[in-house]
Write a protein that holds these residues in place. Structure first.
Motif, mmCIF file in Angstrom:
data_model
loop_
_atom_site.group_PDB
_atom_site.id
_atom_site.type_symbol
_atom_site.label_atom_id
_atom_site.label_comp_id
_atom_site.label_asym_id
_atom_site.label_seq_id
_atom_site.Cartn_x
_atom_site.Cartn_y
_atom_site.Cartn_z
ATOM 1 N N LEU A 61 18.258 48.966 -53.911
ATOM 2 C CA LEU A 61 17.175 49.839 -54.354
ATOM 3 C C LEU A 61 17.669 51.279 -54.208
ATOM 4 N N PRO A 62 18.376 51.808 -55.213
ATOM 5 C CA PRO A 62 18.973 53.145 -55.092
ATOM 6 C C PRO A 62 17.914 54.228 -54.887
ATOM 7 N N PRO A 63 18.249 55.293 -54.166
ATOM 8 C CA PRO A 63 17.290 56.385 -53.960
ATOM 9 C C PRO A 63 16.798 57.002 -55.267
ATOM 10 N N THR A 64 17.671 57.067 -56.270
ATOM 11 C CA THR A 64 17.306 57.535 -57.607
ATOM 12 C C THR A 64 17.890 56.567 -58.629
ATOM 13 N N GLU A 65 17.059 56.108 -59.541
ATOM 14 C CA GLU A 65 17.499 55.108 -60.505
ATOM 15 C C GLU A 65 16.903 55.422 -61.878
ATOM 16 N N THR A 66 17.760 55.552 -62.891
ATOM 17 C CA THR A 66 17.293 55.832 -64.245
ATOM 18 C C THR A 66 16.715 54.576 -64.877
ATOM 19 N N SER A 241 13.193 57.292 -44.731
ATOM 20 C CA SER A 241 14.554 57.422 -45.263
ATOM 21 C C SER A 241 15.513 56.428 -44.639
ATOM 22 N N VAL A 242 15.304 56.092 -43.369
ATOM 23 C CA VAL A 242 16.227 55.177 -42.682
ATOM 24 C C VAL A 242 15.698 53.748 -42.621
ATOM 25 N N CYS A 243 14.436 53.540 -43.008
ATOM 26 C CA CYS A 243 13.815 52.218 -42.869
ATOM 27 C C CYS A 243 14.400 51.221 -43.869
ATOM 28 N N CYS A 246 11.029 50.109 -46.371
ATOM 29 C CA CYS A 246 10.171 50.976 -47.174
ATOM 30 C C CYS A 246 10.560 50.811 -48.641
ATOM 31 N N TYR A 247 9.583 50.514 -49.477
ATOM 32 C CA TYR A 247 9.896 50.265 -50.880
ATOM 33 C C TYR A 247 9.060 51.093 -51.847
ATOM 34 N N CYS A 248 8.263 52.022 -51.346
ATOM 35 C CA CYS A 248 7.442 52.856 -52.228
ATOM 36 C C CYS A 248 8.334 53.790 -53.049
ATOM 37 N N PHE A 249 7.917 54.040 -54.279
ATOM 38 C CA PHE A 249 8.690 54.929 -55.136
ATOM 39 C C PHE A 249 7.757 55.748 -56.014
ATOM 40 N N ASP A 250 8.287 56.853 -56.521
ATOM 41 C CA ASP A 250 7.603 57.705 -57.479
ATOM 42 C C ASP A 250 8.357 57.614 -58.803
ATOM 43 N N ILE A 251 7.694 57.994 -59.884
ATOM 44 C CA ILE A 251 8.318 58.050 -61.198
ATOM 45 C C ILE A 251 8.303 59.505 -61.655
ATOM 46 N N ARG A 252 9.446 59.994 -62.083
ATOM 47 C CA ARG A 252 9.510 61.378 -62.538
ATOM 48 C C ARG A 252 10.357 61.465 -63.813
ATOM 49 N N ASP A 253 10.042 62.430 -64.643
ATOM 50 C CA ASP A 253 10.836 62.719 -65.836
ATOM 51 C C ASP A 253 11.717 63.923 -65.555
ATOM 52 N N THR A 254 13.009 63.768 -65.766
ATOM 53 C CA THR A 254 13.971 64.833 -65.534
ATOM 54 C C THR A 254 14.532 65.290 -66.868
ATOM 55 N N VAL A 267 12.350 57.156 -58.010
ATOM 56 C CA VAL A 267 12.898 57.797 -56.810
ATOM 57 C C VAL A 267 12.108 57.324 -55.591
ATOM 58 N N TRP A 268 12.796 57.240 -54.477
ATOM 59 C CA TRP A 268 12.124 56.834 -53.237
ATOM 60 C C TRP A 268 10.969 57.788 -52.925
ATOM 61 N N ASP A 269 9.904 57.229 -52.398
ATOM 62 C CA ASP A 269 8.775 58.008 -51.933
ATOM 63 C C ASP A 269 8.354 57.451 -50.580
ATOM 64 N N ALA A 270 7.416 58.105 -49.923
ATOM 65 C CA ALA A 270 7.009 57.669 -48.582
ATOM 66 C C ALA A 270 5.536 57.962 -48.368
ATOM 67 N N CYS A 271 4.849 57.037 -47.725
ATOM 68 C CA CYS A 271 3.415 57.211 -47.491
ATOM 69 C C CYS A 271 3.127 58.284 -46.447
ATOM 70 N N THR A 272 4.162 58.784 -45.760
ATOM 71 C CA THR A 272 3.972 59.894 -44.821
ATOM 72 C C THR A 272 4.036 61.253 -45.512
ATOM 73 N N SER A 273 4.362 61.259 -46.792
ATOM 74 C CA SER A 273 4.389 62.505 -47.545
ATOM 75 C C SER A 273 2.967 62.969 -47.833
ATOM 76 N N PRO A 274 2.661 64.265 -47.651
ATOM 77 C CA PRO A 274 1.303 64.759 -47.885
ATOM 78 C C PRO A 274 0.797 64.513 -49.303
ATOM 79 N N GLN A 275 1.693 64.429 -50.306
ATOM 80 C CA GLN A 275 1.270 64.249 -51.689
ATOM 81 C C GLN A 275 1.205 62.778 -52.117
ATOM 82 N N PHE A 276 1.557 61.867 -51.226
ATOM 83 C CA PHE A 276 1.709 60.475 -51.634
ATOM 84 C C PHE A 276 0.417 59.882 -52.193
#
Length: 345
Positions: A61-66, A241-243, A246-254, A267-276
């Motif tokens: 599960l790469p940190p960033t995947e197209t 980041s080290v777990c 953890c399998y949550c992810f976000d989708i972004r357009d670059t 891209v990896w995301d985390a439920c501890t992020s304020p914007q999650f």
């Protein structure tokens, strides 16, 4: 399960045999710690490492995947196909193997199979290795101290030999071709039991063994304890980041520099992020660090269990080592121990 015995001196030949057809990812020394990294020879591998800073999760599960590429001028979308390299994850501890199994429960769910994860997993062999626990390890309390399925070979050191548990035909064939393989003797089995007992006795006794964790998570859902953790939490996401699970992810357009073409990425995301937990309109379902920390612990120790019949946390202890303010499942277990002592009074 089929068991065989090889000498410790056979390991270089085994790794060399894997390298003929696979990229080998193994634990190597980096500064004061250890990481999983591609290796070019057995001499680079630290087979007796205590733990790595992060798990080998990123290779499945790469940190960033197209996911796909797009062109706004042509109004075109092109499927993106990454070359998936055949790999061997060599020297993986049992907790991490169980962590990868947990990820598989999510991304290889037959109802919603994830083709990206499945492609990486299908091209990957896993060679596990037994270990001795470090001060933060509590996989024995999460039923993750042993790897049952999930590997092609698993090596347990018994003196100058390894007892090898064989989990796949591919693993067996490579082992047989590379090493002087022998049947396990009674002496080998006795040595294996002694190694297993020594490992069990080496776990940190200061980490409490708490029964009925899911029930306690519900019973103390509103306790002030979560507020104390929330006040300390830095929302830095080091734990995620080290777990290994953890399998949550976000989708972004670059967008590319021209602004008319680009790619959609996972891209990896985390439920501890304020914007999650923020949704359209600006509402945040978990606006405070208290709610986010409690949600993370609840999912690790209870929520996943209800769906998959096992804890999402595998007790590797990486989050305890990474957190700068001492927040981890270990603190939750100690909280439940204190509550039990209070009730006893």
């Amino acid at each position: 399960m089929l068991y065989r015995v090889i000498d410790r001196d056979d390991l270089p030949s085994l790794v060399a045999a894997f390298m003929e057809r696979y990229e080998v990812i193994a634990p190597v020394k980096r500064g004061a710690g250890y990481v999983f990294s591609p290796v070019g020879s057995f001499d680079e591998i630290c087979i007796d490492y205590p733990s790595t800073i992060a798990s080998p999760k990123k290779y499945l599960l790469p940190p960033t995947e197209t996911l796909f590429e797009f062109d706004a001028v042509e109004n075109a979308v092109t499927d993106y196909t990454e070359e998936v390299r055949p790999r061997v994850l060599f020297g993986v501890h049992a907790c991490d193997i169980n962590g990868l199994m947990n990820l598989g429960s999510v991304f290889a769910d037959p109802r919603y199979p994830d083709p990206y994860f499945q492609a990486h997993r299908g091209a990957t062999l896993i060679v596990g290795v037994g270990c001795m626990p470090s001060e933060h390890c509590f996989c024995n309390l999460m039923d993750s101290e042993e790897a049952r399925p999930g590997y092609d070979l698993f090596l347990t050191a018994i003196g100058e030999r390894y007892l090898v548990s064989i989990g796949s035909v591919v693993g067996a064939n490579i082992l047989e071709g590379a090493c002087d393989v022998r049947e396990a003797t009674d002496g080998d089995r006795i040595a294996f039991r002694a190694a297993t007992r020594a490992r069990q006795e080496a776990f940190n006794p200061a980490i409490p063994d708490i029964q009925e964790i899911p029930m306690l998570m519900d019973a103390f859902h509103e306790d002030a304890f979560w507020g104390e953790l929330g006040e300390r939490c830095l929302s830095c996401n080091a734990c995620a980041s080290v777990c290994p699970t953890c399998y949550c992810f976000d989708i972004r357009d670059t967008l590319d520099p021209g602004g008319v073409s680009g790619r959609r990425e996972r891209v990896w995301d985390a439920c501890t992020s304020p914007q999650f937990a923020m949704v359209a309109g600006g509402h945040n379902f978990r606006p405070t660090a208290t709610e986010r920390v409690r949600h993370r612990m609840y999912h690790k120790l209870n929520g996943f269990l209800a769906t998959h019949d096992r804890s999402l946390c595998v007790g590797c202890g990486r989050c305890a080592a990474a957190c700068k303010v001492d927040i981890s499942p270990i603190e939750v277990l100690r909280f439940f121990e204190r509550k039990g002592a209070d009730d006893a009074c």
